[in-house]
Every structure is written in C-alpha cells, then in structure tokens.
Design a protein around this motif. Structure first.
Motif, PDB file in Angstrom:
ATOM      1  N   UNK A   1       0.836  -1.197   0.000  1.00  0.00           N
ATOM      2  CA  UNK A   1       0.000   0.000   0.000  1.00  0.00           C
ATOM      3  C   UNK A   1       0.872   1.249   0.000  1.00  0.00           C
ATOM      4  N   UNK A   2       0.458   2.232  -0.759  1.00  0.00           N
ATOM      5  CA  UNK A   2       1.222   3.478  -0.858  1.00  0.00           C
ATOM      6  C   UNK A   2       0.880   4.380   0.327  1.00  0.00           C
ATOM      7  N   UNK A   3       1.526   4.131   1.470  1.00  0.00           N
ATOM      8  CA  UNK A   3       1.296   4.930   2.671  1.00  0.00           C
ATOM      9  C   UNK A   3       2.631   5.432   3.203  1.00  0.00           C
ATOM     10  N   UNK A   4       2.563   6.537   3.935  1.00  0.00           N
ATOM     11  CA  UNK A   4       3.758   7.052   4.577  1.00  0.00           C
ATOM     12  C   UNK A   4       4.034   6.245   5.847  1.00  0.00           C
ATOM     13  N   UNK A   5       5.302   6.046   6.137  1.00  0.00           N
ATOM     14  CA  UNK A   5       5.736   5.289   7.317  1.00  0.00           C
ATOM     15  C   UNK A   5       5.029   3.932   7.415  1.00  0.00           C
ATOM     16  N   UNK A   6       5.212   3.071   6.423  1.00  0.00           N
ATOM     17  CA  UNK A   6       4.556   1.755   6.462  1.00  0.00           C
ATOM     18  C   UNK A   6       4.958   0.927   7.675  1.00  0.00           C
TER      19      UNK A   6
END
Length: 326
Positions: free
Chosen positions: A89-94
């Motif tokens: 998933x394209x999320x910040x701080x995975x």
C-alpha cells in the motif's frame, strides 16, 4: 501463559476477587505449581516428574497443543498478510502502520488461544516457561513442535492466496537477513551481517520477555492489571520491537527481528531458498534471550517472582540429574 491454565487461573481469579485486586505476596498465593521453602526441602522429584514425561501421554496436553497449532497458523497468516499488504500500500511510514496492526492482531489472538493452552503461540514463550518451570519441559517441546507445524500451515495458507509475483517479491514475508539486488556491475548482496542480526534478535527477544511476558508470568501483576490489558501490552511491545528493528537498521534485505522462530520456520519450509540462509539466528538469538531471562528470574528478590519454587524449574532438573536432590 502458564499452560496449566485451568486450575491456576481459577485460583488466581478467586484470590483476586477476595483481595480486591490488591498485589499479594507470592508466598501467600495458593498456586498449585508452587510450594513453600520447607515443602521444597522435604520434597524430592524423580527426573521423570521434573521433565513431566507423563504429559507426552496426556490427551489434554495434545488438545492444548492443537490450540497452539491453529493459533500459530492464524498468527503467521495474519502477520505475514499484514506485512505484505502494508508494504504494497502506498502509505507514509509503512513500518509504523505495520507495527500498530500487528499489536492489535497479536492481542486478539492471545485472548482467543489463552483459554485453550495458555496462549503461547511462540516458541520463545514456551521455552521460557519451560525453563522457569511454569510448564514442564515436555509440554514446552510439544507446544514448540505444534507451533512449528502451525507456522508451516499458516505459510501454506498464505501461499495459496497470493500471486506468484507477490510470493517471489516478499518471500512470503519470511525472516531474511539479505537479498540479492541488481548492481552496476551485476547482482550484489544487501542486508545485515550475521553477528549484528544475531545480537539484535537476542536483544529484542529479551526485551519482549522482560517488558511484556514477565507481566503474564507473574500472576500478581496479571491479576492486578487484567488479562485484556496484559495481552494488549504484549501486542504493543511486540509492535514497538518490530518497528524499532526495521527502522533503526534501515537495511534493505533485512526483514527485522523475527521474535517468533515458528513464523520464520514456516516461511522457510514453504518458500525455501535464501530464507534458510542465516535461519539459525532466528532460533539461537531467542534461545540466548530465554536463558538470560531465566537467570534473571533466579537472581531477583524472593518476595518477587521466584522461579525456584516451581516443580519443573530447569535448575531443579539439573540438580536431579546430578543427584544433588537425593
């Protein structure tokens, strides 16, 4: 997580209700697995009793082991699915999102498995409980075998639902030290050195035992805090350790501290290949941590948690083998 959960937990809960959830001295708590110093001096156990060999023939123990198998299988499937989904998933701080989700799912699974077997679903917990004497070493071995089988089952379930591309890219979210990546002059190996990974695994496993499992092993704290809060703390501590081990190193190819050899074993069996490289670290590191934690329980003051008071205590086993207890 003491596996003799039935009688032990009932007595503890009755005591907690009678005492208004106040912290009680260890010596006055009616725990079946523990006895007073005078009783210990008068009681000698055979090696078979110390090891709990009769539990290999106990149907109830194997039923509990089935709970460990299924619980570990679900844990591995959910854990690895969360890892893959978060990284995809394209999320910040995975890593942070991953740690939070893992904390939640671990707490839920522990609550589900605890009434059946004591809720170990991790060889680190079973081995540590066996050393301390909360469960027999025989039961610990049975649990660990069941957990490894559950790890394989969970990895097989994950392989059945993901595409071959994801399986290849994420190695079934297994425990890895290195990865082969393309370089300007051909393939290069990137990752963490074995020595560094070993000590990180040992340190994280010890923190896991010291900061969370310790609360569950000490029935006074468990009764005072409550099971839901205890399991929530365990989930939070594991989530934090996953976040720290994957963030601080920031090394491509290193999947972070495993802190559950059964999970690492399952992916290695199903996926194979480079997952076997350095696989020993994910067993040796936790083993060292368990031994260090056991020594810690022996040296703390007697009015706190005292491991020597348990029938299956590892030091008691050594005394029986050496003949000092006769």
């Amino acid at each position: 997580m003491a596996a003799d959960a039935g009688n032990v937990y009932v007595n503890m809960e009755e005591e907690s209700q009678a005492a208004g959830n106040r912290m009680q001295p260890m010596s006055t708590t009616p725990v079946p697995a523990q006895w007073t110093a005078d009783e210990k001096k008068q009681t000698a156990f055979s090696l078979s009793e110390r090891l709990g060999l009769d539990e290999f023939l106990s149907l109830n123990v194997w039923r509990a082991a089935l709970g460990e198998l299924l619980g570990t299988a679900v844990l591995v499937f959910m854990f690895d699915t969360i890892v893959i989904s978060t990284l995809e998933t394209d999320v910040k701080m995975p890593n942070l999102i991953l740690s939070i989700l893992l904390a939640i799912i671990i707490a839920i699974l522990l609550l589900a498995v605890d009434p059946v077997s004591g809720g170990h679903i991790n060889p680190i917990v079973s081995f540590s409980a066996g050393l301390i004497g909360l469960i027999s070493m025989s039961r610990a071995i049975i649990y660990i075998i069941a957990q490894c089988a559950g790890g394989v089952l969970g990895a097989l379930a994950l392989k059945a639902v993901v595409s071959s591309n994801i399986e290849r890219t994420f190695s079934l979210a297994g425990c890895t030290l290195t990865v082969i990546a393309p370089g300007p002059e051909g393939p290069v190996t990137k990752g963490l050195e074995a020595a560094q990974a070993f000590w990180l695994e040992a340190f994280c496993s010890f923190v896991f035992l010291f900061a969370s499992i310790w609360i569950l092993f000490d029935h006074r704290q468990r009764n005072s805090i409550g099971m839901i809060r205890v399991f929530s703390i365990i989930g939070i501590v594991l989530g934090l350790l996953v976040f720290v081990s994957t963030t601080v190193t920031a090394t491509k190819g290193y999947a972070g501290a495993g802190m559950n050899p059964a999970r690492c074993f399952g992916a290695a069996v199903v996926r194979g290949g480079h997952l076997w490289e350095g696989h020993w670290i994910f067993w040796a590191g936790p083993a060292v941590a368990c031994l260090a934690f056991y020594v810690y329980t022996l040296i703390i003051p007697d009015d706190h948690f005292h491991a020597e008071g348990y029938k299956h205590d590892f030091f008691g086993i050594l005394r029986t083998i050496s003949g000092l207890e006769r």
